[in-house]
Enzyme design. Structure first.
Site, PDB file in Angstrom:
ATOM      1  N   ASP A  43       8.093  -8.629 -16.187  1.00 37.12           N
ATOM      2  CA  ASP A  43       7.344  -7.594 -16.082  1.00 37.12           C
ATOM      3  C   ASP A  43       7.509  -6.063 -16.715  1.00 37.12           C
ATOM      4  OD1 ASP A  43       4.677  -6.150 -15.503  1.00 37.12           O
ATOM      5  OD2 ASP A  43       4.983  -6.340 -13.519  1.00 37.12           O
TER       6      ASP A  43
ATOM      7  N   LEU B  23       4.537 -13.782  -7.539  1.00 34.11           N
ATOM      8  CA  LEU B  23       3.353 -13.939  -8.118  1.00 34.11           C
ATOM      9  C   LEU B  23       3.516 -13.181  -9.624  1.00 34.11           C
ATOM     10  CD1 LEU B  23       0.820 -14.244  -5.378  1.00 34.11           C
ATOM     11  CD2 LEU B  23       1.625 -15.886  -6.555  1.00 34.11           C
TER      12      LEU B  23
ATOM     13  N   ASP C  60       5.974  -2.350 -17.701  1.00 34.89           N
ATOM     14  CA  ASP C  60       4.625  -1.650 -17.284  1.00 34.89           C
ATOM     15  C   ASP C  60       4.918  -0.427 -17.897  1.00 34.89           C
ATOM     16  OD1 ASP C  60       2.675  -0.134 -15.845  1.00 34.89           O
ATOM     17  OD2 ASP C  60       2.434  -1.604 -14.582  1.00 34.89           O
TER      18      ASP C  60
ATOM     19  N   SER D  14      -0.966  -7.871 -20.727  1.00 35.97           N
ATOM     20  CA  SER D  14      -1.437  -7.863 -19.204  1.00 35.97           C
ATOM     21  C   SER D  14      -2.772  -7.633 -19.043  1.00 35.97           C
ATOM     22  CB  SER D  14      -0.476  -6.869 -18.386  1.00 35.97           C
ATOM     23  OG  SER D  14      -0.953  -5.445 -18.832  1.00 35.97           O
TER      24      SER D  14
ATOM     25  N   GLU E 279       1.664 -23.053  -6.839  1.00 35.09           N
ATOM     26  CA  GLU E 279       0.668 -22.149  -6.316  1.00 35.09           C
ATOM     27  C   GLU E 279      -0.091 -21.340  -7.091  1.00 35.09           C
ATOM     28  OE1 GLU E 279       0.562 -18.375  -3.501  1.00 35.09           O
ATOM     29  OE2 GLU E 279       2.669 -18.871  -4.125  1.00 35.09           O
TER      30      GLU E 279
END
Length: 434
Positions: free
Chosen positions: A109, A332, A111, A160, A44
């Site tokens: 991830d 995702l 951040d 990112s 995807e």
């Protein structure tokens, strides 16, 4: 560097997707050698278009189809999802419940906004060289654990494009992991816990971390030393400059009160007096360490154990992972070489050999590389002649500051290919033995 103007993004993206995006390497990565039939075709892709139009379940037959669609759609953002049981663009035609996410890289991830309670230079989406050290430490700590504790070989770290970093673990066995196993791995790597209302987020003395759950309580102190020593040793290399100089975490009463909230009440008064006698964070940190040692010797109090200093260092410096991103197979994550629509910066791979030198503020923007290409194209036009006509054409990204980042990506792909060929040779040798 050419300043980025968001109003110019649509035109810049057209040029970027037409001449600069490294499609060949990108397809080579996500196709994984074509070993598994329809692996790329069942992947995807999600596109975010202008005005936040969001299109999920895109899928493509091959590199050429992907190229054509990206150049036609001009996505502001590209996300990569799972490899599904069926082609994602046909998910509406599949019987209810049959369309399932089957594989995906293990992703992380990190951040910068999750560190807002401990960084003093910036907040929210803002970053600077002073707080970027948090990302440097995060990469070093998580990458060491993935490599040494889990034996994962193929780890791609990517900026990112704005305020954080992503990691893609691409080993074949890792891509097949269940959500439960992924949850276990990210839990193992999570130490700082609690929301904004929780002052003390690291408790080494009270709770046995998953690292040592199988070990008895009696040997906990010894095991904690072994477990956290490598992370603490990484943090120690940066702590003085990052925390005590750049962030100045003990600069004044407002800042040192946050530290005092992390120590037992019995030592707070003495620390408060000591901090007032000293003039900077370096001196106050030495005072803190000496006070902890004194209390440990005198009180034999478990809460004043040798790990109290570590707890503070870990709370201020240990990686803070988004657990949900890692545990969900169908989650995702922003694609490498995507463009950040707010900053214009490219999501470039990070060279693990040069982590300390990586500066997000000097990462190429879409404006800068398109400008570089324009300048070179004008120069080439002027130099056009019989001699230049017979020269092999250089790929356009190689003419820009994007080139070294594509090279980092290519090195990662070389290692993946070598590993895959090695596994195939092993299998063929085993079959010959039978």
């Amino acid at each position: 560097m050419e300043a980025f103007d968001p109003a110019e993004l649509p035109e810049l993206l057209k040029l970027y997707y037409r001449r600069l995006f490294p499609y060949g390497q990108y397809y080579r990565w996500l196709n994984y050698g074509g070993v598994v039939k329809n692996y790329f075709q069942h992947r995807e892709f999600s596109f975010t278009l202008k005005d936040d139009i969001y299109i999920r379940y895109q899928s493509f037959n091959n590199q050429s189809e992907l190229e054509k669609e990206m150049q036609k759609m001009n996505p502001y953002k590209i996300d990569i999802g799972a490899v599904y049981s069926h082609r994602p663009n046909q998910h509406n035609t599949v019987k209810l419940g049959a369309f399932q996410a089957q594989e995906k890289e293990l992703v992380f991830d990190i951040d910068m906004t999750d560190y807002d309670d401990v960084r003093r230079c910036c907040s929210s989406a803002d970053i600077c060289s002073k707080c970027w050290t948090l990302m440097t430490m995060a990469i070093r700590i998580i990458d060491r654990a993935l490599k040494e504790d889990f034996g994962f070989k193929h780890r791609l770290w990517v900026y990112s494009g704005r305020r954080g970093v992503h990691c893609w673990v691409c080993d074949e066995s890792v891509r097949k992991l269940s959500s439960a196993v992924r949850s276990g791995i990210v839990e193992y790597l999570s130490l700082v816990k609690g929301g904004q209302d929780v002052k003390k987020k690291v408790h080494l003395s009270e709770k046995i971390h998953p690292f040592v759950r199988s070990v008895g309580e009696d040997s906990m102190k010894f095991k904690l030393c072994l477990i956290y020593l490598k992370s603490i040793n990484i943090i120690k290399k940066y702590f003085e400059q990052y925390a005590l100089v750049d962030q100045d975490i003990l600069e004044n009463k407002e800042s040192w009160d946050k530290i005092l909230a992390l120590v037992p009440e019995t030592m707070r008064d003495e620390l408060q007096q000591g901090f007032q006698r000293h003039s900077n964070s370096l001196q106050r940190w030495e005072n803190l360490k000496n006070t902890i040692n004194k209390f440990q010797k005198n009180n034999k109090n478990d809460k004043c154990g040798p790990w109290l200093e570590w707890e503070i260092m870990l709370q201020y410096c240990f990686p803070r992972l988004d657990i949900n991103v890692s545990k969900g197979i169908n989650h995702l994550l922003k694609s490498p070489f995507s463009v950040h629509p707010k900053t214009g910066r490219i999501s470039v791979p990070i060279d693990l050999q040069k982590v300390d030198q990586f500066d997000p503020l000097t990462v190429p923007t879409i404006s800068s590389i398109c400008h570089e290409l324009d300048v070179i194209s004008i120069k080439e036009e002027k130099e056009k002649g019989a001699e230049s006509d017979i020269k092999p054409r250089t790929r356009d990204y190689k003419k820009t500051s994007l080139a070294p980042f594509v090279k980092v990506f290519e090195q990662f792909l070389e290692n993946l290919d070598k590993s895959r060929k090695g596994e195939l040779l092993k299998k063929s040798d085993l079959q010959k033995d039978f």
